[in-house]
Design an enzyme around this catalytic site. Structure first.
Site, PDB file in Angstrom:
ATOM      1  N   TYR A 109      -3.689   0.010   9.915  1.00  0.00           N
ATOM      2  CA  TYR A 109      -3.472  -0.383   8.514  1.00  0.00           C
ATOM      3  C   TYR A 109      -2.044  -0.071   8.083  1.00  0.00           C
ATOM      4  CZ  TYR A 109      -4.609  -0.565   3.475  1.00  0.00           C
ATOM      5  OH  TYR A 109      -4.639  -0.858   2.127  1.00  0.00           O
ATOM      6  N   SER A 120       0.828  -1.206   0.000  1.00  0.00           N
ATOM      7  CA  SER A 120       0.000   0.000   0.000  1.00  0.00           C
ATOM      8  C   SER A 120       0.864   1.258   0.000  1.00  0.00           C
ATOM      9  CB  SER A 120      -0.869  -0.002   1.267  1.00  0.00           C
ATOM     10  OG  SER A 120      -1.405   1.276   1.542  1.00  0.00           O
TER      11      SER A 120
HETATM   12  P1  NAP Z   1     -11.947  -4.858  -0.866  1.00  0.00           P
HETATM   13  O1  NAP Z   1     -12.706  -4.387  -2.050  1.00  0.00           O
HETATM   14  O2  NAP Z   1     -12.356  -4.448   0.508  1.00  0.00           O
HETATM   15  O3  NAP Z   1     -11.815  -6.463  -0.924  1.00  0.00           O
HETATM   16  C1  NAP Z   1     -11.120  -7.085   0.108  1.00  0.00           C
HETATM   17  C2  NAP Z   1     -11.289  -8.571  -0.083  1.00  0.00           C
HETATM   18  O4  NAP Z   1     -10.627  -9.250   0.983  1.00  0.00           O
HETATM   19  C3  NAP Z   1     -12.759  -8.997  -0.064  1.00  0.00           C
HETATM   20  O5  NAP Z   1     -12.984 -10.006  -1.029  1.00  0.00           O
HETATM   21  C4  NAP Z   1     -12.893  -9.570   1.341  1.00  0.00           C
HETATM   22  O6  NAP Z   1     -13.872 -10.572   1.431  1.00  0.00           O
HETATM   23  C5  NAP Z   1     -11.539 -10.208   1.521  1.00  0.00           C
HETATM   24  N1  NAP Z   1     -11.251 -10.480   2.944  1.00  0.00           N
HETATM   25  C6  NAP Z   1     -11.227  -9.596   3.962  1.00  0.00           C
HETATM   26  N2  NAP Z   1     -10.938 -10.226   5.109  1.00  0.00           N
HETATM   27  C7  NAP Z   1     -10.798 -11.549   4.807  1.00  0.00           C
HETATM   28  C8  NAP Z   1     -10.507 -12.712   5.567  1.00  0.00           C
HETATM   29  N3  NAP Z   1     -10.298 -12.658   6.886  1.00  0.00           N
HETATM   30  N4  NAP Z   1     -10.431 -13.901   4.940  1.00  0.00           N
HETATM   31  C9  NAP Z   1     -10.647 -13.981   3.605  1.00  0.00           C
HETATM   32  N5  NAP Z   1     -10.934 -12.912   2.807  1.00  0.00           N
HETATM   33  C10 NAP Z   1     -11.000 -11.708   3.429  1.00  0.00           C
HETATM   34  O7  NAP Z   1     -10.434  -4.403  -0.997  1.00  0.00           O
HETATM   35  P2  NAP Z   1      -9.576  -3.962  -2.263  1.00  0.00           P
HETATM   36  O8  NAP Z   1      -9.631  -2.483  -2.422  1.00  0.00           O
HETATM   37  O9  NAP Z   1      -9.879  -4.864  -3.416  1.00  0.00           O
HETATM   38  O10 NAP Z   1      -8.124  -4.295  -1.680  1.00  0.00           O
HETATM   39  C11 NAP Z   1      -7.526  -5.559  -1.854  1.00  0.00           C
HETATM   40  C12 NAP Z   1      -6.144  -5.454  -1.238  1.00  0.00           C
HETATM   41  O11 NAP Z   1      -5.469  -4.317  -1.794  1.00  0.00           O
HETATM   42  C13 NAP Z   1      -6.174  -5.237   0.269  1.00  0.00           C
HETATM   43  O12 NAP Z   1      -5.074  -5.908   0.858  1.00  0.00           O
HETATM   44  C14 NAP Z   1      -5.977  -3.714   0.392  1.00  0.00           C
HETATM   45  O13 NAP Z   1      -5.389  -3.359   1.640  1.00  0.00           O
HETATM   46  C15 NAP Z   1      -5.030  -3.472  -0.734  1.00  0.00           C
HETATM   47  N6  NAP Z   1      -4.986  -2.096  -1.242  1.00  0.00           N
HETATM   48  C16 NAP Z   1      -6.114  -1.486  -1.679  1.00  0.00           C
HETATM   49  C17 NAP Z   1      -6.002  -0.184  -2.219  1.00  0.00           C
HETATM   50  C18 NAP Z   1      -7.185   0.581  -2.730  1.00  0.00           C
HETATM   51  O14 NAP Z   1      -7.023   1.799  -2.948  1.00  0.00           O
HETATM   52  N7  NAP Z   1      -8.343  -0.035  -2.932  1.00  0.00           N
HETATM   53  C19 NAP Z   1      -4.752   0.429  -2.309  1.00  0.00           C
HETATM   54  C20 NAP Z   1      -3.636  -0.242  -1.800  1.00  0.00           C
HETATM   55  C21 NAP Z   1      -3.764  -1.519  -1.295  1.00  0.00           C
HETATM   56  P3  NAP Z   1     -15.334 -10.224   2.073  1.00  0.00           P
HETATM   57  O15 NAP Z   1     -16.154  -9.754   0.938  1.00  0.00           O
HETATM   58  O16 NAP Z   1     -15.782 -11.549   2.632  1.00  0.00           O
HETATM   59  O17 NAP Z   1     -15.135  -9.176   3.122  1.00  0.00           O
HETATM   60  C1  GCO Z   2      -7.017   5.239   3.037  1.00  0.00           C
HETATM   61  C2  GCO Z   2      -7.105   4.319   1.851  1.00  0.00           C
HETATM   62  C3  GCO Z   2      -5.727   3.775   1.520  1.00  0.00           C
HETATM   63  C4  GCO Z   2      -5.825   2.845   0.348  1.00  0.00           C
HETATM   64  C5  GCO Z   2      -4.495   2.294  -0.028  1.00  0.00           C
HETATM   65  C6  GCO Z   2      -3.540   3.335  -0.495  1.00  0.00           C
HETATM   66  O1  GCO Z   2      -7.958   5.249   3.845  1.00  0.00           O
HETATM   67  O2  GCO Z   2      -6.007   5.962   3.106  1.00  0.00           O
HETATM   68  O3  GCO Z   2      -8.000   3.252   2.110  1.00  0.00           O
HETATM   69  O4  GCO Z   2      -5.176   3.141   2.616  1.00  0.00           O
HETATM   70  O5  GCO Z   2      -6.641   1.772   0.653  1.00  0.00           O
HETATM   71  O6  GCO Z   2      -3.958   1.486   0.947  1.00  0.00           O
HETATM   72  O7  GCO Z   2      -2.421   2.673  -1.055  1.00  0.00           O
END
Ligand code: NAP
Ligand code: GCO
Length: 266
Positions: free
Chosen positions: A159, A146
């Site tokens: 986080y 992240s």
């Molecule tokens: P999301 O839309 O919230 O999806 C998260 C997924 O993880 C969902 O399918 C959720 O399943 C699953 N999950 C959560 N807890 C779990 C558990 N204990 N066991 C199994 N599955 C679990 O998140 P996203 O935005 O796609 O993010 C995916 C990854 O990228 C995460 O690690 C997040 O921190 C990272 N990330 C996101 C962003 C962003 O801007 N979106 C940026 C940087 C990094 P449920 O539906 O059952 O909850």
């Molecule tokens: C926040 C956002 C971020 C993104 C991502 C950025 O609240 O700042 O959720 O944490 O999810 O991790 O890289």
């Protein structure tokens, strides 16, 4: 240089928590590159939703009910995957949660819950797949880090601590298992439009963009939020033979956020 090096033909990829969002987009790209897709979710209803999404995308995915924080469940799931699908070649530790709470108002239990999913679970899942990767003579582990692996901000203490730890877990897996031809790298997405960030992009009652939405646009040279599709090429690269000498690296896919002081107001 052989473009076949970017192929995932014959590879089995387990993307955790990939019913939708970033994990689903990565799975789509891996399927297009030839991989067999395995994913998990926490409950039957969520899993069925995920299987429906893959069916709509024309992807035959193998789905398992598994909470990635439960080591016994993960160990049993990996055994079932190996019996029913085959040995996992590629693990993407994608499952993650966030809680946006001021630190002094966050309970220790809430802090632990975020760290459990975002840091302990990637340890548990990597520990479960590495032995078979060693036997097979190769493996790819990709941890979804992240911006908060590098930066802090208000309300995301748990986080950021977890994602900072995930960066160092990535480097340690590289250090400990690189000799077995296992490459462990991270992807550091910028701000991506998924359900996880939907609260930060809500249109305000007066019809204006969310203040955080405007902030991110000003902090991103690309002047836009990322889409899950922006992560697909980097994810395929890190899962393929084209990256066999890339190890312990966090590949930031952020539109330039980490390089930019931010657009001058006005
Ligand atoms: P999301 O839309 O919230 O999806 C998260 C997924 O993880 C969902 O399918 C959720 O399943 C699953 N999950 C959560 N807890 C779990 C558990 N204990 N066991 C199994 N599955 C679990 O998140 P996203 O935005 O796609 O993010 C995916 C990854 O990228 C995460 O690690 C997040 O921190 C990272 N990330 C996101 C962003 C962003 O801007 N979106 C940026 C940087 C990094 P449920 O539906 O059952 O909850
Ligand atoms: C926040 C956002 C971020 C993104 C991502 C950025 O609240 O700042 O959720 O944490 O999810 O991790 O890289």
């Amino acid at each position: 240089m052989n473009m076949q090096d970017f192929s995932l033909e014959g590879k089995i990829a387990w993307i955790t928590g990939a019913s939708y969002g970033i994990g689903f987009a990565i799975a789509e790209a891996y399927a297009a590159a030839g991989a067999t897709i395995v994913f998990n979710d926490r409950g039957r209803e969520q899993l069925e939703r995920g299987l429906e999404n893959y069916k709509k995308a024309g992807i035959k995915a193998y789905g398992y009910i598994c909470d990635v924080t439960d080591e016994e469940a993960v160990q049993n799931t990996v055994k079932k995957i190996e019996e029913e699908v085959g040995v996992i070649d590629i693990l993407v530790n994608n499952a993650g949660i966030i809680k946006r709470i001021p630190m002094t108002e966050m309970s220790a239990a809430e802090f632990r819950q975020v760290v459990d999913v975002d840091l302990n679970a990637p340890f548990i899942c990597a520990k479960a797949v590495i032995p078979a990767m060693i036997k097979k003579g190769h493996g790819k582990i990709i941890n979804i880090c992240s911006m908060m692996s590098e930066l802090g901000r208000e309300t995301v203490s748990a986080y950021a601590a977890a994602k900072g730890g995930l960066k160092m877990l990535t480097r340690n897996i590289c250090s400990e298992y690189g000799a077995y031809n296992i490459q462990c790298n991270g992807i550091g997405p910028g701000y991506i439009a998924t359900p996880q960030t939907a609260p930060l992009r809500e249109i305000q009652p007066d019809g204006s963009r969310h203040p955080f939405d405007q902030f991110i646009i000003a902090k991103t040279p690309a002047a836009r939020w990322g889409e899950p599709a922006d992560l697909q090429g980097p994810a395929v690269f890190l899962a393929s033979d084209a990256s066999n000498f890339v190890n312990g690296h966090i590949l930031y896919v952020d539109g330039g956020i980490l390089a930019y002081i931010g657009k001058q107001p006005g």
